[in-house]
Design a protein around this motif. Sequence first.
Motif, mmCIF file in Angstrom:
data_model
loop_
_atom_site.group_PDB
_atom_site.id
_atom_site.type_symbol
_atom_site.label_atom_id
_atom_site.label_comp_id
_atom_site.label_asym_id
_atom_site.label_seq_id
_atom_site.Cartn_x
_atom_site.Cartn_y
_atom_site.Cartn_z
ATOM 1 N N LEU A 1 16.410 7.506 17.027
ATOM 2 C CA LEU A 1 16.674 6.303 17.808
ATOM 3 C C LEU A 1 17.332 6.713 19.116
ATOM 4 O O LEU A 1 18.499 7.098 19.153
ATOM 5 C CB LEU A 1 17.565 5.339 17.025
ATOM 6 C CG LEU A 1 17.890 4.018 17.709
ATOM 7 C CD1 LEU A 1 16.620 3.208 17.997
ATOM 8 C CD2 LEU A 1 18.862 3.198 16.861
ATOM 9 N N GLY B 1 19.469 1.564 21.729
ATOM 10 C CA GLY B 1 19.336 0.227 21.158
ATOM 11 C C GLY B 1 19.504 0.203 19.661
ATOM 12 O O GLY B 1 20.223 1.029 19.079
ATOM 13 N N ASP B 2 18.816 -0.738 19.009
ATOM 14 C CA ASP B 2 18.911 -0.863 17.555
ATOM 15 C C ASP B 2 17.534 -1.164 16.970
ATOM 16 O O ASP B 2 16.729 -1.877 17.558
ATOM 17 C CB ASP B 2 19.911 -1.958 17.168
ATOM 18 C CG ASP B 2 19.479 -3.334 17.652
ATOM 19 O OD1 ASP B 2 18.881 -4.077 16.866
ATOM 20 O OD2 ASP B 2 19.735 -3.661 18.829
ATOM 21 N N ALA B 3 17.291 -0.591 15.786
ATOM 22 C CA ALA B 3 16.028 -0.794 15.082
ATOM 23 C C ALA B 3 16.159 -0.231 13.676
ATOM 24 O O ALA B 3 16.885 0.753 13.454
ATOM 25 C CB ALA B 3 14.876 -0.098 15.806
ATOM 26 N N PHE C 1 15.089 -1.560 22.068
ATOM 27 C CA PHE C 1 14.983 -0.407 21.185
ATOM 28 C C PHE C 1 14.069 0.622 21.837
ATOM 29 O O PHE C 1 13.158 0.282 22.597
ATOM 30 C CB PHE C 1 14.458 -0.791 19.798
ATOM 31 C CG PHE C 1 12.992 -1.166 19.776
ATOM 32 C CD1 PHE C 1 12.014 -0.237 19.447
ATOM 33 C CD2 PHE C 1 12.592 -2.458 20.077
ATOM 34 C CE1 PHE C 1 10.668 -0.583 19.433
ATOM 35 C CE2 PHE C 1 11.245 -2.818 20.058
ATOM 36 C CZ PHE C 1 10.277 -1.875 19.734
ATOM 37 N N TYR C 2 14.333 1.905 21.536
ATOM 38 C CA TYR C 2 13.540 3.002 22.091
ATOM 39 C C TYR C 2 13.623 4.144 21.092
ATOM 40 O O TYR C 2 14.722 4.610 20.767
ATOM 41 C CB TYR C 2 14.111 3.392 23.449
ATOM 42 C CG TYR C 2 13.282 4.366 24.255
ATOM 43 C CD1 TYR C 2 11.896 4.460 24.110
ATOM 44 C CD2 TYR C 2 13.887 5.196 25.210
ATOM 45 C CE1 TYR C 2 11.153 5.340 24.874
ATOM 46 C CE2 TYR C 2 13.149 6.069 25.987
ATOM 47 C CZ TYR C 2 11.784 6.144 25.805
ATOM 48 O OH TYR C 2 11.050 7.025 26.570
ATOM 49 N N LEU C 3 12.481 4.571 20.570
ATOM 50 C CA LEU C 3 12.439 5.558 19.483
ATOM 51 C C LEU C 3 11.417 6.650 19.744
ATOM 52 O O LEU C 3 10.341 6.410 20.293
ATOM 53 C CB LEU C 3 12.061 4.884 18.163
ATOM 54 C CG LEU C 3 13.042 3.912 17.544
ATOM 55 C CD1 LEU C 3 12.394 2.553 17.391
ATOM 56 C CD2 LEU C 3 13.497 4.419 16.183
ATOM 57 N N ARG D 1 7.342 -5.799 21.547
ATOM 58 C CA ARG D 1 7.278 -4.476 20.930
ATOM 59 C C ARG D 1 5.964 -3.786 21.295
ATOM 60 O O ARG D 1 4.918 -4.417 21.418
ATOM 61 C CB ARG D 1 7.363 -4.585 19.405
ATOM 62 C CG ARG D 1 8.624 -5.281 18.871
ATOM 63 C CD ARG D 1 8.437 -5.711 17.426
ATOM 64 N NE ARG D 1 7.305 -6.626 17.284
ATOM 65 C CZ ARG D 1 6.625 -6.812 16.146
ATOM 66 N NH1 ARG D 1 6.953 -6.134 15.067
ATOM 67 N NH2 ARG D 1 5.611 -7.657 16.118
ATOM 68 N N GLY E 1 12.105 -4.955 23.303
ATOM 69 C CA GLY E 1 13.384 -5.659 23.357
ATOM 70 C C GLY E 1 13.180 -7.096 23.768
ATOM 71 O O GLY E 1 12.109 -7.675 23.571
ATOM 72 N N HIS F 1 13.148 -7.301 17.368
ATOM 73 C CA HIS F 1 12.977 -7.660 18.774
ATOM 74 C C HIS F 1 11.670 -8.414 18.993
ATOM 75 O O HIS F 1 10.687 -8.217 18.292
ATOM 76 C CB HIS F 1 13.030 -6.407 19.647
ATOM 77 C CG HIS F 1 14.318 -5.655 19.521
ATOM 78 N ND1 HIS F 1 15.440 -5.988 20.242
ATOM 79 C CD2 HIS F 1 14.677 -4.607 18.739
ATOM 80 C CE1 HIS F 1 16.436 -5.167 19.917
ATOM 81 N NE2 HIS F 1 15.994 -4.325 19.008
ATOM 82 N N LYS G 1 21.688 1.987 14.815
ATOM 83 C CA LYS G 1 22.185 1.627 16.143
ATOM 84 C C LYS G 1 22.556 2.894 16.893
ATOM 85 O O LYS G 1 23.270 3.752 16.368
ATOM 86 C CB LYS G 1 23.387 0.688 16.054
ATOM 87 C CG LYS G 1 23.855 0.172 17.421
ATOM 88 C CD LYS G 1 24.877 -0.927 17.288
ATOM 89 C CE LYS G 1 25.330 -1.434 18.650
ATOM 90 N NZ LYS G 1 24.208 -1.985 19.444
ATOM 91 N N SER G 2 22.081 3.015 18.119
ATOM 92 C CA SER G 2 22.364 4.183 18.943
ATOM 93 C C SER G 2 23.675 4.007 19.699
ATOM 94 O O SER G 2 24.062 2.882 20.049
ATOM 95 C CB SER G 2 21.224 4.410 19.937
ATOM 96 O OG SER G 2 21.551 5.431 20.861
#
Length: 304
Positions: A156, A159-161, A175-177, A196, A241, A193, A165-166
Amino acid sequence: MLELVIDSRIAAISAEMKVKRILPFRLRRMIGPFIFMDHAGPVENIAAQSSSLDVLPHPHIGLSTVSYLFGGEVTHRDSLGIEQIIRPGEVNWMTAGSGIAHSERFESPAALAGGLEMIQTWVALPEKDEEAAPSFLNYKPADLPVYTDKGVWMRLIAGDAYGLKSSVHTNSPLFYLHVVLQSGATFALPKEHSERGFYIVKGSIEIGATTYHAGQMLVFTKGVDPVLLARQDTTLMLLGGEPLGERFIWWNFVSSRKERIEQAKEDWKQGRFTLPPTDDQEFIPLPDDRSRPAGSSPKPEPLS
């Protein structure tokens, strides 16, 4: 349902550096707050010196740049006086806010080691933060949450996913993964979110009866939860997001106000941006402006 498939286009960002450009796209300007995405490399050999890949000092406003490497090294210098060697797996988050200038150099002997490959995204800022003081933060891989399962590895970035949580500071929900799938593995998009999408860095993904390949981004409508099947070993970048509202983009400038972009253009043209203190002998001029020396880099075209 699948809203859109975006095929990357080739763009030049320096004398020798060509990238796959994914965002912005004429039918989809943003995904959540993400307004720009480039995929550079892999670059393993180049006839000229690696300095011909350099991106000379240039300005930004109204956004955060996010640099993430798979291989090689990049030397970042900015007008805050920060110099940072960017290495694979690190998150390098530069918030331009009211204005910053920076360069990206490939002068380290390790710049092309193992094949230089980088993803750069821009995250638009909420209106209340568009004129924030500029900043730069570097996060090490150990600072970022990692999850593994059978055939699945993911980091990650921000953001969060998926309940993770980063620690990377962001200005809006996103979010960004970075995701790596072994052949035959299945995966799903995060549900937290409203907007996407994912970009296929390498490999291929099957959804339903259709296979998608490296260099493509897929964007999905809200509430749709597709099952992603890796047809081979595959690397993905997932992002999205909550939308921020309309943004204008011209060259390296992003703003909710057209007049702010016009001001930034004039500020760069008149030399009112501060250049990196140890990298101030050359720069990229404003596109279509021939009143300043052009330096050694070709002039990029405006994005809109």
